[in-house]
Enzyme design. Structure first.
Site, PDB file in Angstrom:
ATOM      1  N   CYS A  92      -9.957   9.040  13.785  1.00  0.00           N
ATOM      2  CA  CYS A  92     -11.223   9.497  14.351  1.00  0.00           C
ATOM      3  C   CYS A  92     -11.710  10.711  13.568  1.00  0.00           C
ATOM      4  O   CYS A  92     -10.927  11.517  13.079  1.00  0.00           O
ATOM      5  CB  CYS A  92     -11.132   9.875  15.818  1.00  0.00           C
ATOM      6  SG  CYS A  92     -10.539   8.557  16.872  1.00  0.00           S
TER       7      CYS A  92
ATOM      8  N   ARG B 223     -11.946   7.796   8.458  1.00  0.00           N
ATOM      9  CA  ARG B 223     -10.969   8.170   9.489  1.00  0.00           C
ATOM     10  C   ARG B 223     -10.990   7.219  10.682  1.00  0.00           C
ATOM     11  O   ARG B 223     -10.170   7.323  11.599  1.00  0.00           O
ATOM     12  CB  ARG B 223     -11.257   9.585   9.995  1.00  0.00           C
ATOM     13  CG  ARG B 223     -11.223  10.644   8.928  1.00  0.00           C
ATOM     14  CD  ARG B 223     -11.492  11.999   9.529  1.00  0.00           C
ATOM     15  NE  ARG B 223     -10.447  12.357  10.468  1.00  0.00           N
ATOM     16  CZ  ARG B 223      -9.293  12.919  10.126  1.00  0.00           C
ATOM     17  NH1 ARG B 223      -9.043  13.192   8.877  1.00  0.00           N
ATOM     18  NH2 ARG B 223      -8.395  13.206  11.041  1.00  0.00           N
TER      19      ARG B 223
ATOM     20  N   TRP C 224     -11.561   5.474  15.942  1.00  0.00           N
ATOM     21  CA  TRP C 224     -10.544   4.448  15.707  1.00  0.00           C
ATOM     22  C   TRP C 224      -9.867   4.252  17.059  1.00  0.00           C
ATOM     23  O   TRP C 224      -9.174   5.141  17.550  1.00  0.00           O
ATOM     24  CB  TRP C 224      -9.540   4.925  14.648  1.00  0.00           C
ATOM     25  CG  TRP C 224      -8.532   3.887  14.267  1.00  0.00           C
ATOM     26  CD1 TRP C 224      -8.668   2.906  13.337  1.00  0.00           C
ATOM     27  CD2 TRP C 224      -7.214   3.722  14.814  1.00  0.00           C
ATOM     28  NE1 TRP C 224      -7.536   2.150  13.266  1.00  0.00           N
ATOM     29  CE2 TRP C 224      -6.620   2.629  14.164  1.00  0.00           C
ATOM     30  CE3 TRP C 224      -6.480   4.388  15.807  1.00  0.00           C
ATOM     31  CZ2 TRP C 224      -5.334   2.187  14.448  1.00  0.00           C
ATOM     32  CZ3 TRP C 224      -5.197   3.939  16.083  1.00  0.00           C
ATOM     33  CH2 TRP C 224      -4.632   2.856  15.410  1.00  0.00           C
TER      34      TRP C 224
ATOM     35  N   ASN D 197     -10.175  13.692  19.212  1.00  0.00           N
ATOM     36  CA  ASN D 197      -9.379  12.928  18.253  1.00  0.00           C
ATOM     37  C   ASN D 197      -7.922  13.133  18.659  1.00  0.00           C
ATOM     38  O   ASN D 197      -7.490  14.264  18.822  1.00  0.00           O
ATOM     39  CB  ASN D 197      -9.670  13.499  16.853  1.00  0.00           C
ATOM     40  CG  ASN D 197      -8.781  12.928  15.778  1.00  0.00           C
ATOM     41  OD1 ASN D 197      -8.082  11.944  15.987  1.00  0.00           O
ATOM     42  ND2 ASN D 197      -8.811  13.559  14.615  1.00  0.00           N
ATOM     43  N   GLY D 198      -7.172  12.051  18.883  1.00  0.00           N
ATOM     44  CA  GLY D 198      -5.767  12.183  19.297  1.00  0.00           C
ATOM     45  C   GLY D 198      -5.517  11.343  20.542  1.00  0.00           C
ATOM     46  O   GLY D 198      -6.265  10.416  20.837  1.00  0.00           O
TER      47      GLY D 198
ATOM     48  N   GLU E 182       4.637  -2.744  -2.360  1.00  0.00           N
ATOM     49  CA  GLU E 182       3.335  -2.081  -2.410  1.00  0.00           C
ATOM     50  C   GLU E 182       2.223  -3.097  -2.703  1.00  0.00           C
ATOM     51  O   GLU E 182       1.151  -3.048  -2.090  1.00  0.00           O
ATOM     52  CB  GLU E 182       3.368  -0.954  -3.457  1.00  0.00           C
ATOM     53  CG  GLU E 182       2.053  -0.267  -3.734  1.00  0.00           C
ATOM     54  CD  GLU E 182       1.366   0.356  -2.511  1.00  0.00           C
ATOM     55  OE1 GLU E 182       1.971   0.439  -1.437  1.00  0.00           O
ATOM     56  OE2 GLU E 182       0.185   0.723  -2.653  1.00  0.00           O
TER      57      GLU E 182
ATOM     58  N   LYS F 265      -0.973  -3.889  -0.225  1.00  0.00           N
ATOM     59  CA  LYS F 265      -2.377  -3.826  -0.682  1.00  0.00           C
ATOM     60  C   LYS F 265      -3.098  -5.114  -0.306  1.00  0.00           C
ATOM     61  O   LYS F 265      -4.209  -5.076   0.211  1.00  0.00           O
ATOM     62  CB  LYS F 265      -2.474  -3.665  -2.200  1.00  0.00           C
ATOM     63  CG  LYS F 265      -2.239  -2.328  -2.823  1.00  0.00           C
ATOM     64  CD  LYS F 265      -3.184  -1.223  -2.490  1.00  0.00           C
ATOM     65  CE  LYS F 265      -2.812  -0.573  -1.209  1.00  0.00           C
ATOM     66  NZ  LYS F 265      -2.022   0.621  -1.263  1.00  0.00           N
TER      67      LYS F 265
ATOM     68  N   GLU G 293      -3.619  -5.433   3.603  1.00  0.00           N
ATOM     69  CA  GLU G 293      -4.548  -4.534   4.296  1.00  0.00           C
ATOM     70  C   GLU G 293      -5.996  -4.770   3.932  1.00  0.00           C
ATOM     71  O   GLU G 293      -6.872  -4.515   4.749  1.00  0.00           O
ATOM     72  CB  GLU G 293      -4.151  -3.060   4.127  1.00  0.00           C
ATOM     73  CG  GLU G 293      -4.313  -2.490   2.759  1.00  0.00           C
ATOM     74  CD  GLU G 293      -3.907  -1.021   2.689  1.00  0.00           C
ATOM     75  OE1 GLU G 293      -4.172  -0.273   3.625  1.00  0.00           O
ATOM     76  OE2 GLU G 293      -3.318  -0.635   1.666  1.00  0.00           O
TER      77      GLU G 293
ATOM     78  N   HIS H 160      18.627 -16.784   0.546  1.00  0.00           N
ATOM     79  CA  HIS H 160      19.370 -16.601   1.796  1.00  0.00           C
ATOM     80  C   HIS H 160      18.504 -16.913   3.012  1.00  0.00           C
ATOM     81  O   HIS H 160      18.838 -16.519   4.130  1.00  0.00           O
ATOM     82  CB  HIS H 160      19.940 -15.180   1.865  1.00  0.00           C
ATOM     83  CG  HIS H 160      20.920 -14.904   0.761  1.00  0.00           C
ATOM     84  ND1 HIS H 160      22.191 -15.443   0.737  1.00  0.00           N
ATOM     85  CD2 HIS H 160      20.798 -14.207  -0.389  1.00  0.00           C
ATOM     86  CE1 HIS H 160      22.809 -15.071  -0.367  1.00  0.00           C
ATOM     87  NE2 HIS H 160      21.979 -14.313  -1.068  1.00  0.00           N
TER      88      HIS H 160
ATOM     89  N   LYS I 150      -8.074   5.844   7.392  1.00  0.00           N
ATOM     90  CA  LYS I 150      -7.460   6.473   6.226  1.00  0.00           C
ATOM     91  C   LYS I 150      -6.371   7.458   6.632  1.00  0.00           C
ATOM     92  O   LYS I 150      -5.327   7.536   6.010  1.00  0.00           O
ATOM     93  CB  LYS I 150      -8.555   7.194   5.433  1.00  0.00           C
ATOM     94  CG  LYS I 150      -8.079   7.845   4.166  1.00  0.00           C
ATOM     95  CD  LYS I 150      -7.754   6.807   3.127  1.00  0.00           C
ATOM     96  CE  LYS I 150      -7.253   7.400   1.835  1.00  0.00           C
ATOM     97  NZ  LYS I 150      -6.539   6.379   1.045  1.00  0.00           N
TER      98      LYS I 150
HETATM   99  O1  M6R Z   1      -2.045  10.155   4.029  1.00  0.00           O
HETATM  100  P1  M6R Z   1      -0.686   9.524   3.881  1.00  0.00           P
HETATM  101  O2  M6R Z   1      -0.317   9.298   2.463  1.00  0.00           O
HETATM  102  O3  M6R Z   1       0.378  10.261   4.623  1.00  0.00           O
HETATM  103  O4  M6R Z   1      -0.827   8.099   4.554  1.00  0.00           O
HETATM  104  C1  M6R Z   1       0.295   7.270   4.695  1.00  0.00           C
HETATM  105  C2  M6R Z   1      -0.117   5.839   4.964  1.00  0.00           C
HETATM  106  O5  M6R Z   1      -0.830   5.753   6.156  1.00  0.00           O
HETATM  107  C3  M6R Z   1      -0.989   5.271   3.819  1.00  0.00           C
HETATM  108  O6  M6R Z   1      -0.311   5.344   2.602  1.00  0.00           O
HETATM  109  C4  M6R Z   1      -1.366   3.813   4.113  1.00  0.00           C
HETATM  110  O7  M6R Z   1      -0.239   3.003   4.109  1.00  0.00           O
HETATM  111  C5  M6R Z   1      -2.390   3.340   3.079  1.00  0.00           C
HETATM  112  N1  M6R Z   1      -3.635   3.031   3.711  1.00  0.00           N
HETATM  113  C6  M6R Z   1      -2.007   2.104   2.391  1.00  0.00           C
HETATM  114  O8  M6R Z   1      -2.930   1.748   1.400  1.00  0.00           O
END
Ligand code: M6R
Length: 598
Positions: free
Chosen positions: A2, A27, A73, A99-100, A471, A475, A478, A494, A593
């Site tokens: 948020c 956010r 969010w 926010n929270g 990774e 990507k 998401e 396995h 984010k």
């Molecule tokens: O701001 P941060 O690096 O602590 O965030 C950690 C994860 O939330 C962040 O890397 C998330 O997995 C990414 N959106 C992935 O692309």
């Protein structure tokens, strides 16, 4: 999660609030709203969906130059207009954005019902905050005091901004485990969850710490401690340019950020190499290094994957055992930490609550915390014993790209610094090699077109290439919403190989000579069962031609540096598959984010 904005100044607040919200959409972006004072009453406008849904119906007018806004969010209650913030109190005297998570919101509702507060228009945990502040405000008529009394009753995490209908001269705010910054102008002041929201208006910023309150007037800003005693807070000057937080000719932030990687990596590394020698100037590291027995890395998501690669390179070059923990699971290992331990936290934002809570546990156990961070002045920066900054610049796209490769750069530098292995020249070459890897873009785009409809995708690797596979898979998940998976290639037989059938698409990473032949055998195994294989490699070997349908060749690096180069085609692949599917790459569904709830 948020985003919060607040404005107190001369002209109408709504354009300032909407502009600020547009910079905070990363956010959270499932609904948004603003509230402003209008001749002694509060006007609230909100809408479900992205910010455009709010702006297309926004009525500007009657505004007294004071307002607050929010981009959401969802945690409690779906993304509807009713659940969007701001929330009005029952008697419409107070309006808040939050926010929270207010963990005891049900108990608070119960308590407030004794005072006639029984009307709730949303399913959120936040609305009760408005009622609670109003309840106290009605007796004290002091907005800051009412916020303070309300906060004393709340459990959970919060950044809150509040206005009262009859107080056009002030906005009050408080934070605990959710960021808030204050921007200082001339005859106007700003409140926001993050710097980009105010950067077009001012570069003078004050940071609020946990359990601190702020009162913003037009001419002055006051900060208060938990007991409301006044605090002097230094003013910081933001030196980065707003342009770095804009798209600069690219279709999306994500594509721009993928292409910014050579620059970001170069800046992260080259500032630390003087006359060919690496110098991190980290006193903490220098003092701990001689007696260090082990390192623990803690992070979430992409930063966690960077940590896994960090582990490999530190173990290889330094010979120290390294464990990597997902921050939200850290509670189970924190009890084994001692003052002799070094914990490395990795985070782009420096606001991820899981990572913050982990380092708080670590510090409580006496361990020292070194953070690898992108955002200067973030909460993690302020709570760490030392910080190694990445120089990625603002990362707006939800999918982390340049933050990841610069985190790898930070780990490579840490490993070099601890081992003294003198591989600075090869380190300096990495930015150019990443640039060369970006030249695969057109090929990857063509492959993405061919595979965009495929729902059976598997990423394989061994050792460090398995971490790259993790990774790559994150990507793709998401931003493309494909339910793909990443596997250590040797583990496939396995169980998981049962999933392979004609049409399955396997993307394999082969950057390590030690595991090359075994990888080739594993690829032959999946091809024998009908899979199509894309191999991504920095090595040259004839045997791969028989094991892959297509091969992407990348520049050769020192093998422990290879993950920085091999992730590039995978980022492009995820990007172009998502755009082929017509998806919103910068703001994928269900995500935000900065993850500031546990
Ligand atoms: O701001 P941060 O690096 O602590 O965030 C950690 C994860 O939330 C962040 O890397 C998330 O997995 C990414 N959106 C992935 O692309």
């Amino acid at each position: 999660m948020c985003g919060i904005v607040g404005y107190i100044g001369q002209g109408p607040s709504s354009p300032v609030l909407v502009e600020g919200l547009s910079k905070l959409a990363y956010r959270g972006y499932d609904s948004s709203g603003i509230a402003f004072l209008d001749n002694g009453s509060i006007t609230v406008q909100k809408a479900a969906g992205k910010l455009e849904k709010l702006t297309e119906r926004l009525i500007i007018g009657g505004d007294e130059g004071i307002g607050i806004g929010h981009t959401r969010w969802a945690t409690h209650g779906p993304a509807t207009t009713e659940n969007a913030h701001p929330h009005l109190s029952q008697h419409k005297q107070i309006v808040i954005v939050h926010n929270g998570i207010i963990e005891n919101h049900l108990a608070l509702k119960n308590e407030l019902s004794w005072f006639g507060y029984d009307t709730y228009l949303s399913e959120t945990d936040s609305e009760v905050v408005a009622h609670l502040i109003e309840h106290f405000y009605r007796s004290s008529h002091d907005l800051l005091e009412a916020l303070h009394q309300a906060v004393e009753k709340m459990e959970g995490s919060y950044a809150i901004a509040a206005l009262a209908a009859d107080r056009p001269q002030e906005i009050v705010a408080v934070r605990k485990n959710s960021p808030l910054i204050i921007g200082l102008g001339e005859g106007e002041n700003f409140l926001a969850s993050d710097v980009p929201a105010i950067l077009s208006r001012t570069r003078r910023v004050m940071y609020l710490n946990d359990d601190e309150y702020a009162r913003l007037g037009r001419e002055k800003v006051e900060i208060f401690a938990r007991d409301l005693s006044p605090i002097d807070r230094e003013v910081c000057q933001i030196d980065w340019d707003i342009k770095t937080a804009e798209k600069g000719g690219y279709d999306t932030f994500t594509l721009k950020e993928i292409h910014e990687q050579p620059r970001a990596i170069r800046e992260t590394i080259s500032h630390r190499i003087k006359q060919g020698r690496l110098s991190l100037e980290l006193e903490l590291l220098e003092s701990m290094a001689p007696s260090l027995q082990r390192i623990t890395i803690v992070a979430c998501g992409t930063a966690y994957h960077a940590g896994l690669i960090g582990k490999t390179v530190i173990e290889e070059l330094v010979g120290l055992p390294v464990q990597v923990e997902i921050a939200s699971e850290f509670w189970s290992v924190a009890r084994f930490l001692t003052p002799a331990d070094l914990v490395i936290a990795v985070s782009q934002s420096g606001e991820t609550i899981d990572t913050l809570q982990a380092i708080r546990l670590a510090r409580r156990a006496g361990a020292k915390v070194l953070s690898i961070l992108n955002v200067v002045g973030s909460t993690l920066a302020r709570e760490s014993d030392a910080v190694l900054y990445t120089w990625a610049g603002p990362e707006i796209g939800v999918a982390s790209t340049k933050a990841y490769t610069t985190q790898l750069a930070a780990f490579f530098m840490l490993a070099l610094s601890l081992s003294g292995s003198g591989q600075e020249a090869e380190l300096l070459e990495l930015a150019d090699q990443v640039d060369q890897a970006l030249a695969t873009e057109e090929t990857i785009r063509r492959i993405a077109r061919e595979q965009a409809a495929n729902e059976k995708i598997m990423f394989l690797g061994r050792g460090v290439d398995y971490y790259t596979a993790l990774e790559a898979s994150l990507k793709l998940k998401e931003i493309s919403y494909i339910n793909c998976l990443a596997m250590p290639a040797g583990e496939l037989k396995h169980g998981t190989i049962a999933l392979v059938e004609p049409g399955t698409w396997v993307v394999a990473f082969l950057t390590q000579s030690q595991t090359y032949d075994k990888m080739v055998s594993n690829l032959k195994e999946v091809r024998a069962r009908g899979a199509k294989v894309l191999a991504i490699t920095c090595l040259s070997g004839d045997s791969l031609a028989d094991a892959a349908d297509e091969i992407i060749h990348l520049p050769k690096t020192l093998e422990h540096y290879a993950p920085m180069v091999s992730i590039i085609p995978a980022q492009l692949l995820a990007y172009y598959i998502a755009t082929e599917r017509g998806l919103d790459v910068d703001q994928p569904r269900n995500l935000a984010k900065s993850v500031t709830v546990e």
